[in-house]
Design a protein around this motif. Sequence first.
Motif, PDB file in Angstrom:
ATOM      1  N   VAL A   1       0.869  -1.179   0.000  1.00 21.16           N
ATOM      2  CA  VAL A   1       0.000   0.000   0.000  1.00 21.16           C
ATOM      3  C   VAL A   1       0.903   1.226   0.000  1.00 21.16           C
ATOM      4  N   LEU A   2       0.922   1.955  -1.079  1.00 20.59           N
ATOM      5  CA  LEU A   2       1.816   3.111  -1.239  1.00 20.59           C
ATOM      6  C   LEU A   2       1.363   4.293  -0.409  1.00 20.59           C
ATOM      7  N   VAL A   3       0.067   4.544  -0.415  1.00 22.60           N
ATOM      8  CA  VAL A   3      -0.483   5.694   0.288  1.00 22.60           C
ATOM      9  C   VAL A   3      -1.977   5.457   0.460  1.00 22.60           C
ATOM     10  N   ASN A   4      -2.519   5.917   1.571  1.00 20.00           N
ATOM     11  CA  ASN A   4      -3.954   5.773   1.816  1.00 20.00           C
ATOM     12  C   ASN A   4      -4.424   6.962   2.646  1.00 20.00           C
ATOM     13  N   THR A   5      -4.589   8.092   1.953  1.00 24.02           N
ATOM     14  CA  THR A   5      -5.004   9.330   2.615  1.00 24.02           C
ATOM     15  C   THR A   5      -6.108   9.989   1.800  1.00 24.02           C
ATOM     16  N   ALA A   6      -6.602  11.091   2.322  1.00 25.18           N
ATOM     17  CA  ALA A   6      -7.625  11.854   1.604  1.00 25.18           C
ATOM     18  C   ALA A   6      -7.025  12.653   0.452  1.00 25.18           C
ATOM     19  N   ARG A   7      -5.718  12.516   0.222  1.00 32.62           N
ATOM     20  CA  ARG A   7      -5.080  13.185  -0.915  1.00 32.62           C
ATOM     21  C   ARG A   7      -4.735  12.206  -2.039  1.00 32.62           C
ATOM     22  N   GLN A   8      -4.269  11.012  -1.647  1.00 36.26           N
ATOM     23  CA  GLN A   8      -3.975   9.975  -2.637  1.00 36.26           C
ATOM     24  C   GLN A   8      -4.240   8.600  -2.032  1.00 36.26           C
ATOM     25  N   GLN A   9      -4.570   7.653  -2.900  1.00 36.71           N
ATOM     26  CA  GLN A   9      -4.657   6.253  -2.509  1.00 36.71           C
ATOM     27  C   GLN A   9      -4.001   5.439  -3.614  1.00 36.71           C
ATOM     28  N   GLY A  10      -3.076   4.572  -3.243  1.00 48.14           N
ATOM     29  CA  GLY A  10      -2.380   3.829  -4.271  1.00 48.14           C
ATOM     30  C   GLY A  10      -1.797   2.533  -3.771  1.00 48.14           C
ATOM     31  N   VAL A  11      -1.579   1.600  -4.704  1.00 51.76           N
ATOM     32  CA  VAL A  11      -1.008   0.309  -4.364  1.00 51.76           C
ATOM     33  C   VAL A  11       0.024  -0.085  -5.414  1.00 51.76           C
ATOM     34  N   GLN A  12       0.840  -1.051  -5.024  1.00 46.59           N
ATOM     35  CA  GLN A  12       1.807  -1.639  -5.938  1.00 46.59           C
ATOM     36  C   GLN A  12       1.742  -3.148  -5.754  1.00 46.59           C
ATOM     37  N   VAL A  13       1.666  -3.870  -6.884  1.00 49.58           N
ATOM     38  CA  VAL A  13       1.649  -5.333  -6.861  1.00 49.58           C
ATOM     39  C   VAL A  13       2.815  -5.792  -7.732  1.00 49.58           C
ATOM     40  N   PRO A  14       3.985  -6.061  -7.130  1.00 47.63           N
ATOM     41  CA  PRO A  14       5.187  -6.361  -7.915  1.00 47.63           C
ATOM     42  C   PRO A  14       5.028  -7.541  -8.867  1.00 47.63           C
ATOM     43  N   SER A  15       4.308  -8.580  -8.463  1.00 50.26           N
ATOM     44  CA  SER A  15       4.174  -9.758  -9.323  1.00 50.26           C
ATOM     45  C   SER A  15       3.421  -9.456 -10.600  1.00 50.26           C
ATOM     46  N   LEU A  16       2.626  -8.402 -10.597  1.00 45.92           N
ATOM     47  CA  LEU A  16       1.882  -7.993 -11.788  1.00 45.92           C
ATOM     48  C   LEU A  16       2.544  -6.813 -12.488  1.00 45.92           C
ATOM     49  N   GLY A  17       3.627  -6.294 -11.902  1.00 49.62           N
ATOM     50  CA  GLY A  17       4.260  -5.110 -12.467  1.00 49.62           C
ATOM     51  C   GLY A  17       3.359  -3.898 -12.418  1.00 49.62           C
ATOM     52  N   LEU A  18       2.443  -3.874 -11.462  1.00 51.50           N
ATOM     53  CA  LEU A  18       1.393  -2.850 -11.432  1.00 51.50           C
ATOM     54  C   LEU A  18       1.631  -1.819 -10.340  1.00 51.50           C
TER      55      LEU A  18
ATOM     56  N   ALA B   1      -0.621   1.677  -9.195  1.00 57.02           N
ATOM     57  CA  ALA B   1      -1.846   2.419  -9.487  1.00 57.02           C
ATOM     58  C   ALA B   1      -2.133   3.392  -8.357  1.00 57.02           C
ATOM     59  N   VAL B   2      -2.476   4.617  -8.726  1.00 55.22           N
ATOM     60  CA  VAL B   2      -2.732   5.662  -7.734  1.00 55.22           C
ATOM     61  C   VAL B   2      -3.943   6.473  -8.161  1.00 55.22           C
ATOM     62  N   ASN B   3      -4.861   6.658  -7.233  1.00 50.74           N
ATOM     63  CA  ASN B   3      -5.941   7.628  -7.404  1.00 50.74           C
ATOM     64  C   ASN B   3      -5.521   8.920  -6.705  1.00 50.74           C
ATOM     65  N   PHE B   4      -5.304   9.957  -7.504  1.00 58.13           N
ATOM     66  CA  PHE B   4      -4.890  11.256  -6.974  1.00 58.13           C
ATOM     67  C   PHE B   4      -6.141  12.104  -6.729  1.00 58.13           C
ATOM     68  N   TRP B   5      -6.538  12.198  -5.463  1.00 56.28           N
ATOM     69  CA  TRP B   5      -7.662  13.073  -5.135  1.00 56.28           C
ATOM     70  C   TRP B   5      -7.240  14.536  -5.260  1.00 56.28           C
ATOM     71  N   ASN B   6      -5.950  14.762  -5.043  1.00 55.93           N
ATOM     72  CA  ASN B   6      -5.325  16.074  -5.226  1.00 55.93           C
ATOM     73  C   ASN B   6      -3.990  15.871  -5.934  1.00 55.93           C
ATOM     74  N   ALA B   7      -3.437  16.938  -6.447  1.00 60.14           N
ATOM     75  CA  ALA B   7      -2.092  16.856  -7.025  1.00 60.14           C
ATOM     76  C   ALA B   7      -1.128  16.350  -5.964  1.00 60.14           C
ATOM     77  N   GLY B   8      -0.119  15.578  -6.404  1.00 56.27           N
ATOM     78  CA  GLY B   8       0.834  15.066  -5.439  1.00 56.27           C
ATOM     79  C   GLY B   8       1.683  13.961  -6.020  1.00 56.27           C
ATOM     80  N   ALA B   9       2.322  13.180  -5.131  1.00 57.44           N
ATOM     81  CA  ALA B   9       3.223  12.121  -5.557  1.00 57.44           C
ATOM     82  C   ALA B   9       3.019  10.898  -4.686  1.00 57.44           C
ATOM     83  N   ALA B  10       3.186   9.715  -5.320  1.00 58.38           N
ATOM     84  CA  ALA B  10       3.102   8.447  -4.599  1.00 58.38           C
ATOM     85  C   ALA B  10       3.651   7.347  -5.488  1.00 58.38           C
ATOM     86  N   GLY B  11       4.500   6.489  -4.902  1.00 60.59           N
ATOM     87  CA  GLY B  11       4.975   5.318  -5.612  1.00 60.59           C
ATOM     88  C   GLY B  11       5.731   5.609  -6.885  1.00 60.59           C
ATOM     89  N   GLY B  12       6.463   6.702  -6.920  1.00 60.86           N
ATOM     90  CA  GLY B  12       7.196   7.055  -8.124  1.00 60.86           C
ATOM     91  C   GLY B  12       6.366   7.760  -9.166  1.00 60.86           C
TER      92      GLY B  12
END
Length: 744
Positions: A632-649, A651-662
């Motif tokens: 779980v990269l980030v889980n806030t009211a600004r961004q929510q994102g995950v990384q699944v290495p086995s899938l090379g995935l 994904a981030v939902n940016f509720w606001n501008a910002g950065a997460a997981g590269g």
Amino acid sequence: MHGYSRRLFLRLGGAAVAGGLIPTAGAAHAADFALLRRRWQDVTAGAGFDPAVEPYRTRLMRLGRTAAGYRDTMAPAGTSLWPGLVFPSFAENTVRLQAMARAYALPGTGLTGDASLGAAVATGLDHYRRQVYAAGARPAGNWWPWQIGVPKRLLDVALLIGPHLTDRQSRALSEAVDHFVPAWRLADYSGNSTGANRVDLCTVTLLRAILRADPDKAALAVSALSPVFPYVTEGDGFYRDGSFIQHTSVPYQGGYGAVMLSGLATLFAVLRGTPWEITAPNIFDMVERSFAPFVHDGFCMDLVSGRGIGRDPYGDHKRGRMIASAILLLGDAAPAAARTRWQGLVKGWAVRDTVKPMLDEADHLGFHARLAAVLDDDAIPAAPEPAGHRLLPMSARAVHRGPGWCAGLSMASSRIGHYEHGNGENTRGWHTGSGMLYWWAKGHGDQYSDSFWPTVDPYRLPGTTVSTKRLADGAGGGWGDTCPPGRWVGGATDGTYAAVGQHLNGFESTMEAFKSWFFLDDAVVCLGAGITGRDGVPVETIVDNRRTGALLTLDQKAGWAHLAGHGGYVFHGLLRTSRESRTAGSVTRSYVTLWLDHGVDPDAAGYVYSLLPGATPAKTRARATDPAWLRVLVNTARQQGVQVPSLGLTAVNFWNAGAAGGLTASAPCAVLVRERGDGTATVTVSDPRRDLSELTVTWDRPVSRVLRGHPLLVGATTGAKLTLRWGRLSDRGGSSKTITVRLG
């Protein structure tokens, strides 16, 4: 007339129509209207079967016995048509007349072409017209029976009994229809004259035209269909992403959409080869884009069925059959390649529907005959369930299919209501738009069919985050007028995986939450953040509420649970569970509920859990004890994102501008990246709020070049990192845009 063959009967009927009931058509159109009558009978009553072969023989004889009973007990009086039957009734009286008319028109009923039956139908029809549906009468109650329901059925009856309706009776019925459905009703495409309602109104107008052989009315019926076909960007109709909306804010493929598809298929079939033939190729696109995604193993998902979800047990299977029937009928007018695909599509649904076998439940004889022919044809392969993701941002709906399972997600937004209620239906559907996550694994085709809606706890719908504040039945505006202010609803999908999000404003509540779902091969990863409320009551996230009595295994310490025969759950924090039986009327059903309690008036609460449909206990345990599988990269009211290495995935939902997981985004958006094993990667972006004139996304990963761009990609910088500059996304309906790059 009992010995007449079907062909001879139709020939005689056509001659009688042409000679006796086409006084205004003239020679130019007499043959056209005779053809329309025959076509209408074939489509509405049924054709293409041998009446001497089962199950048609038994069904037809049963219809004949029923019609005979209606004929023998009918006793027209000032305030009734049948003694003891409510009168005036918009349904039962006209349904009985229609059954009698079909017994007269269809072969093998024992009453085919029977003069006494035809005369009785004509008498009953005219009595109902004089007492209820007379020109000049004032319509009481809902508009629909007066303009669509009653005239459509009465005109069907009139066309089926042909010469037994006198010219005076025919003219009087036409005048009544003209009174309730005047020509000006089709002049303005708005209000109750849009979408499926417009198709029904045009059908009524066409039937009125056929009855009196009126070419001008026929032309009006067809021309008034024209606003139905173009794609829309707001309000009722079809959207380019496959959404279908009725009542301004209700996704409705399973209700009004199915009615519309069925009505159009009927009109295409009846009018083909006549001067009023319809040509609208985009409706063919909608079969696979708009309807097929929401049909699973023969049933149509409730998340696109509006207030009708609790109308009947197994109503979702009934809606699925309606869509399947319309698709097979429409196939007669479609290009050959499309027709072949559709037959395989419907065959697949029918083969997999073991809960309510489609052929056994097909009550319309014409549909039964078409479906039986497709099932018996070895040259038509049954299409398998398609794998992958379909996101329809304009209707805040998503459907995901993985190996052996399927999930559907319903959300609410500033343009899509939390729920629809009306006419006393679905008065407790308040939270169906609060992120309800439906899912089916193998053998679960009745999960939401078998009395789910009347017995489920309406405050604990699976997947939702809700304030437990008590609500009144039918709270909020009717007919879908329950849209919250949240605009960030949608996400990004590459067609295989998806990052979907909802900025949720609780229904009639101060609660607010940011919810994300990441749809993968064998799991849905669910994140919640910024959960707040000031209602003075607990706020809960319902991990699941399964209609079952199955064994639940729970390992609170290891963070996993398993429901036997259903699937597994991996969670963080304290998972609460309950088992209960719930009763509605004479029906009792068992439920197992799993939920996360955020407490009274939470402040920035959150959650993380994964749903594993169809998983075994061993797989669920293994996933819970594998910290490397999910990050779980980030889980806030600004961004929510995950990384699944086995899938090379990533994904981030940016509720606001910002950065997460590269990943860095200059504005609210959704981004999904997939690194593939061949040295390439895809980057998918979307603008769920539909307000971006420009967007810059940076991926902190070496990239050598862009292999496949997109027209909206106005600039790209490669090298030690990738920077993508996107142009105007605001008018693209929240759709996903994907590019492919070569990794450095």
